[in-house]
Design a protein around this motif. Structure first.
Motif, PDB file in Angstrom:
ATOM      1  N   VAL A 211       0.869  -1.182   0.000  1.00  0.00           N
ATOM      2  CA  VAL A 211       0.000   0.000   0.000  1.00  0.00           C
ATOM      3  C   VAL A 211       0.903   1.228   0.000  1.00  0.00           C
ATOM      4  O   VAL A 211       1.723   1.408   0.904  1.00  0.00           O
ATOM      5  CB  VAL A 211      -0.937   0.004   1.221  1.00  0.00           C
ATOM      6  CG1 VAL A 211      -1.752   1.278   1.268  1.00  0.00           C
ATOM      7  CG2 VAL A 211      -1.862  -1.215   1.175  1.00  0.00           C
ATOM      8  N   TYR A 212       0.762   2.054  -1.019  1.00  0.00           N
ATOM      9  CA  TYR A 212       1.624   3.221  -1.198  1.00  0.00           C
ATOM     10  C   TYR A 212       0.856   4.497  -0.861  1.00  0.00           C
ATOM     11  O   TYR A 212      -0.278   4.677  -1.303  1.00  0.00           O
ATOM     12  CB  TYR A 212       2.129   3.299  -2.645  1.00  0.00           C
ATOM     13  CG  TYR A 212       3.033   2.156  -3.043  1.00  0.00           C
ATOM     14  CD1 TYR A 212       4.414   2.250  -2.895  1.00  0.00           C
ATOM     15  CD2 TYR A 212       2.505   0.976  -3.576  1.00  0.00           C
ATOM     16  CE1 TYR A 212       5.239   1.201  -3.261  1.00  0.00           C
ATOM     17  CE2 TYR A 212       3.326  -0.077  -3.941  1.00  0.00           C
ATOM     18  CZ  TYR A 212       4.693   0.040  -3.786  1.00  0.00           C
ATOM     19  OH  TYR A 212       5.510  -0.991  -4.144  1.00  0.00           O
ATOM     20  N   PHE A 213       1.487   5.369  -0.064  1.00  0.00           N
ATOM     21  CA  PHE A 213       0.913   6.684   0.210  1.00  0.00           C
ATOM     22  C   PHE A 213       2.058   7.674   0.363  1.00  0.00           C
ATOM     23  O   PHE A 213       3.240   7.297   0.295  1.00  0.00           O
ATOM     24  CB  PHE A 213       0.019   6.657   1.458  1.00  0.00           C
ATOM     25  CG  PHE A 213       0.726   6.298   2.737  1.00  0.00           C
ATOM     26  CD1 PHE A 213       1.105   7.276   3.643  1.00  0.00           C
ATOM     27  CD2 PHE A 213       0.995   4.974   3.050  1.00  0.00           C
ATOM     28  CE1 PHE A 213       1.746   6.951   4.825  1.00  0.00           C
ATOM     29  CE2 PHE A 213       1.635   4.634   4.232  1.00  0.00           C
ATOM     30  CZ  PHE A 213       2.013   5.627   5.121  1.00  0.00           C
ATOM     31  N   SER A 214       1.727   8.947   0.537  1.00  0.00           N
ATOM     32  CA  SER A 214       2.759   9.991   0.558  1.00  0.00           C
ATOM     33  C   SER A 214       2.581  10.900   1.770  1.00  0.00           C
ATOM     34  O   SER A 214       1.463  11.145   2.220  1.00  0.00           O
ATOM     35  CB  SER A 214       2.701  10.831  -0.721  1.00  0.00           C
ATOM     36  OG  SER A 214       2.950  10.036  -1.857  1.00  0.00           O
ATOM     37  N   MET A 215       3.708  11.392   2.261  1.00  0.00           N
ATOM     38  CA  MET A 215       3.730  12.435   3.284  1.00  0.00           C
ATOM     39  C   MET A 215       4.452  13.640   2.705  1.00  0.00           C
ATOM     40  O   MET A 215       5.357  13.485   1.872  1.00  0.00           O
ATOM     41  CB  MET A 215       4.476  11.970   4.538  1.00  0.00           C
ATOM     42  CG  MET A 215       3.735  11.007   5.425  1.00  0.00           C
ATOM     43  SD  MET A 215       4.684  10.680   6.933  1.00  0.00           S
ATOM     44  CE  MET A 215       3.578   9.568   7.785  1.00  0.00           C
ATOM     45  N   ASN A 216       4.067  14.833   3.172  1.00  0.00           N
ATOM     46  CA  ASN A 216       4.788  16.007   2.699  1.00  0.00           C
ATOM     47  C   ASN A 216       6.117  16.150   3.444  1.00  0.00           C
ATOM     48  O   ASN A 216       6.377  15.451   4.435  1.00  0.00           O
ATOM     49  CB  ASN A 216       3.944  17.280   2.822  1.00  0.00           C
ATOM     50  CG  ASN A 216       3.529  17.581   4.256  1.00  0.00           C
ATOM     51  OD1 ASN A 216       4.314  17.442   5.191  1.00  0.00           O
ATOM     52  ND2 ASN A 216       2.289  18.005   4.426  1.00  0.00           N
ATOM     53  N   GLY A 261      13.884   8.051   0.408  1.00  0.00           N
ATOM     54  CA  GLY A 261      14.799   9.109   0.818  1.00  0.00           C
ATOM     55  C   GLY A 261      14.859  10.256  -0.172  1.00  0.00           C
ATOM     56  O   GLY A 261      15.714  11.135  -0.056  1.00  0.00           O
ATOM     57  N   ILE A 262      13.937  10.261  -1.148  1.00  0.00           N
ATOM     58  CA  ILE A 262      13.943  11.290  -2.191  1.00  0.00           C
ATOM     59  C   ILE A 262      12.602  12.001  -2.197  1.00  0.00           C
ATOM     60  O   ILE A 262      11.547  11.358  -2.166  1.00  0.00           O
ATOM     61  CB  ILE A 262      14.220  10.672  -3.576  1.00  0.00           C
ATOM     62  CG1 ILE A 262      15.593   9.973  -3.579  1.00  0.00           C
ATOM     63  CG2 ILE A 262      14.165  11.738  -4.660  1.00  0.00           C
ATOM     64  CD1 ILE A 262      15.898   9.236  -4.862  1.00  0.00           C
ATOM     65  N   ILE A 263      12.637  13.322  -2.243  1.00  0.00           N
ATOM     66  CA  ILE A 263      11.418  14.129  -2.315  1.00  0.00           C
ATOM     67  C   ILE A 263      11.057  14.340  -3.785  1.00  0.00           C
ATOM     68  O   ILE A 263      11.894  14.762  -4.587  1.00  0.00           O
ATOM     69  CB  ILE A 263      11.606  15.484  -1.616  1.00  0.00           C
ATOM     70  CG1 ILE A 263      11.893  15.270  -0.127  1.00  0.00           C
ATOM     71  CG2 ILE A 263      10.383  16.370  -1.799  1.00  0.00           C
ATOM     72  CD1 ILE A 263      12.246  16.545   0.606  1.00  0.00           C
ATOM     73  N   ASP A 264       9.827  14.009  -4.128  1.00  0.00           N
ATOM     74  CA  ASP A 264       9.328  14.239  -5.487  1.00  0.00           C
ATOM     75  C   ASP A 264       9.203  15.748  -5.702  1.00  0.00           C
ATOM     76  O   ASP A 264       8.395  16.418  -5.048  1.00  0.00           O
ATOM     77  CB  ASP A 264       7.971  13.561  -5.658  1.00  0.00           C
ATOM     78  CG  ASP A 264       7.479  13.589  -7.105  1.00  0.00           C
ATOM     79  OD1 ASP A 264       7.749  14.593  -7.807  1.00  0.00           O
ATOM     80  OD2 ASP A 264       6.817  12.635  -7.525  1.00  0.00           O
ATOM     81  N   GLN A 265      10.000  16.273  -6.622  1.00  0.00           N
ATOM     82  CA  GLN A 265      10.008  17.721  -6.837  1.00  0.00           C
ATOM     83  C   GLN A 265       8.706  18.221  -7.459  1.00  0.00           C
ATOM     84  O   GLN A 265       8.374  19.402  -7.348  1.00  0.00           O
ATOM     85  CB  GLN A 265      11.197  18.107  -7.720  1.00  0.00           C
ATOM     86  CG  GLN A 265      12.544  17.857  -7.052  1.00  0.00           C
ATOM     87  CD  GLN A 265      13.707  18.343  -7.898  1.00  0.00           C
ATOM     88  OE1 GLN A 265      13.531  18.792  -9.022  1.00  0.00           O
ATOM     89  NE2 GLN A 265      14.911  18.251  -7.354  1.00  0.00           N
ATOM     90  N   THR A 266       7.966  17.340  -8.095  1.00  0.00           N
ATOM     91  CA  THR A 266       6.690  17.743  -8.691  1.00  0.00           C
ATOM     92  C   THR A 266       5.624  17.940  -7.622  1.00  0.00           C
ATOM     93  O   THR A 266       4.868  18.923  -7.645  1.00  0.00           O
ATOM     94  CB  THR A 266       6.211  16.693  -9.707  1.00  0.00           C
ATOM     95  OG1 THR A 266       7.231  16.491 -10.691  1.00  0.00           O
ATOM     96  CG2 THR A 266       4.917  17.139 -10.375  1.00  0.00           C
ATOM     97  N   THR A 267       5.555  17.004  -6.665  1.00  0.00           N
ATOM     98  CA  THR A 267       4.506  17.051  -5.643  1.00  0.00           C
ATOM     99  C   THR A 267       5.015  17.532  -4.290  1.00  0.00           C
ATOM    100  O   THR A 267       4.206  17.874  -3.417  1.00  0.00           O
ATOM    101  CB  THR A 267       3.888  15.657  -5.471  1.00  0.00           C
ATOM    102  OG1 THR A 267       4.912  14.729  -5.030  1.00  0.00           O
ATOM    103  CG2 THR A 267       3.301  15.163  -6.783  1.00  0.00           C
ATOM    104  N   GLY A 268       6.334  17.542  -4.098  1.00  0.00           N
ATOM    105  CA  GLY A 268       6.883  17.932  -2.800  1.00  0.00           C
ATOM    106  C   GLY A 268       6.619  16.912  -1.715  1.00  0.00           C
ATOM    107  O   GLY A 268       6.629  17.238  -0.522  1.00  0.00           O
ATOM    108  N   SER A 269       6.396  15.663  -2.096  1.00  0.00           N
ATOM    109  CA  SER A 269       6.061  14.620  -1.128  1.00  0.00           C
ATOM    110  C   SER A 269       7.058  13.478  -1.180  1.00  0.00           C
ATOM    111  O   SER A 269       7.846  13.354  -2.116  1.00  0.00           O
ATOM    112  CB  SER A 269       4.647  14.086  -1.388  1.00  0.00           C
ATOM    113  OG  SER A 269       4.571  13.521  -2.688  1.00  0.00           O
ATOM    114  N   VAL A 270       7.001  12.643  -0.156  1.00  0.00           N
ATOM    115  CA  VAL A 270       7.875  11.475  -0.034  1.00  0.00           C
ATOM    116  C   VAL A 270       7.005  10.226  -0.069  1.00  0.00           C
ATOM    117  O   VAL A 270       5.987  10.140   0.634  1.00  0.00           O
ATOM    118  CB  VAL A 270       8.677  11.525   1.280  1.00  0.00           C
ATOM    119  CG1 VAL A 270       9.491  10.254   1.469  1.00  0.00           C
ATOM    120  CG2 VAL A 270       9.597  12.739   1.291  1.00  0.00           C
ATOM    121  N   SER A 271       7.391   9.246  -0.887  1.00  0.00           N
ATOM    122  CA  SER A 271       6.612   8.018  -1.038  1.00  0.00           C
ATOM    123  C   SER A 271       6.903   7.058   0.116  1.00  0.00           C
ATOM    124  O   SER A 271       8.053   6.876   0.516  1.00  0.00           O
ATOM    125  CB  SER A 271       6.943   7.346  -2.372  1.00  0.00           C
ATOM    126  OG  SER A 271       6.233   6.128  -2.511  1.00  0.00           O
TER     127      SER A 271
END
Length: 376
Positions: A211-216, A261-271
């Protein structure tokens, strides 16, 4: 004369009603003025809170099944949605041309082997003749060169035989893992090829689900500061729940097992990836839901929901200042118990609020304190 008496009677009735109304209003006002209220002095406390994140559900393995050889499908041994085992045959591709190719390869190996045998006999004979000084060194070397060439031809023939056997085995399209079969876009008689854009089907290993989700970024930084590092945060994180799309809570709890350990620059979130057991195969790959992540907040200010009222989607509470009720807009976070709010803005430690009878209060009214209640 009669008219004057009637008018006098009506006037008397009106005056009496007015007196009654004024008397009732004064009595109600007096009752409200004399009412005593329970209040609460806000103190820091701790609460178990939950955060909800949108999530996508994927199988432990989602594998596209593609043909390794070209040909017409001659048999399909499974149905869509079937549970399959690793190594189970799913499709058969026309085997006739590949069986012929294998037989040709085997025959070529036999021919090459015979040529090698003949070249060995010739070489052995040349060596004896050379020892007797009947032939020259050149003739012996030519015999050995011919033998080496025939051996190389034999090796090539054997390699082609292996390739032909593999191609024949590839006509049996088998499942690479245990799982559940996806759709079957092709039918018997369809020509398939390794270059096809559409796979023959897919196998989803859904004994466990990811189950995949994201945190800012700020939420991940908060986790890191709280636990010292992301690795320690993973070890100390509690079990999480999954809210399914039909509004029910999934029966099994999951664990967070990785944080990118990488922040998605498009969404500003971490998977973030969590793992849930799926013994009953209720969860399906490609589904969606909401992850419910519990955490404990220390030093927060908590107020009863009964101490608030709502106007135009804004939450208000009455703060008591010098014995007078002051209406105050409050920013809140609702606790899952349905009885309390965590205050985010508008009130602070040490403030006094009215906790019962707020529906009778108005801004600026005097407040007589009956009891000072304690928070839980």
């Amino acid at each position: 004369m009669k008219i004057n008496l009637r008018n006098a009677f009506v006037a008397g009735v009106v005056a009496f009603c007015a007196c009654v109304c004024v008397s009732c209003a004064e009595e109600q006002k007096s009752t409200t003025r004399n009412r005593e209220y329970d209040v609460m002095v806000l103190e820091p406390t701790s609460r178990k809170l939950t955060s909800v994140y949108s999530a996508s559900i994927r199988g432990k393995q989602d594998i596209d099944i593609r043909p390794k050889v070209s040909g017409y499908i001659t048999d399909i041994y499974v149905k869509e949605g079937a549970i399959v085992k690793k190594g189970q045959t799913l499709f058969v591709i026309d085997q006739v041309p590949y069986e012929a190719e294998l037989q040709t390869a085997i025959a070529n190996v036999d021919v090459a082997q015979a040529s090698v045998d003949a070249a060995e006999l010739t070489t052995n004979s040349k060596e004896r003749l050379f020892e007797q000084k009947i032939i020259s060194d050149f003739e012996l070397r030519m015999a050995k060169t011919t033998l080496a060439s025939e051996r190389a031809t034999l090796a090539q023939a054997k390699a082609k035989e292996v390739n032909a056997r593999n191609n024949l085995s590839y006509t049996l399209v088998k499942s690479p893992a245990d799982g559940v079969l996806g759709t079957l876009p092709f039918r018997v008689g369809t020509l398939v090829s390794p270059s096809d854009a559409t796979p023959m089907t897919s196998v989803s290993d859904n004994s466990e689900m990811y189950v995949y989700f994201s945190m800012n970024e700020s939420q991940v930084l908060s986790l890191t500061r709280r636990h010292g590092s992301l690795e320690q945060a993973l070890q100390q994180m509690p079990s999480i729940e999954l809210l399914l799309s039909d509004g029910t809570i999934y029966s099994e709890k999951g664990r967070i097992e990785s944080i990118s350990g990488i922040i998605d620059q498009t969404t500003g979130s971490v998977s973030i990836r969590a793992r849930f057991p799926n013994y009953k195969r209720l969860l399906l790959s490609g589904g969606s839901g909401n992850v419910i992540l519990p955490h404990r907040q220390e030093g927060c200010v908590v107020i009863p929901q009964s101490a608030t009222y709502e106007i135009q989607d804004k939450i208000y509470a009455y703060k008591v200042v010098n014995g007078v009720a002051k209406s105050q807009i409050v920013g809140v976070f609702e606790i899952s118990n349905g009885k309390e709010y965590v205050v985010e803005s508008g009130l602070m430690e040490g403030d006094t609020i009215v906790v019962e009878g707020v529906g009778l209060l108005r801004d600026g009214m005097n407040v007589k304190i009956k009891n000072v209640v304690k928070g839980e």
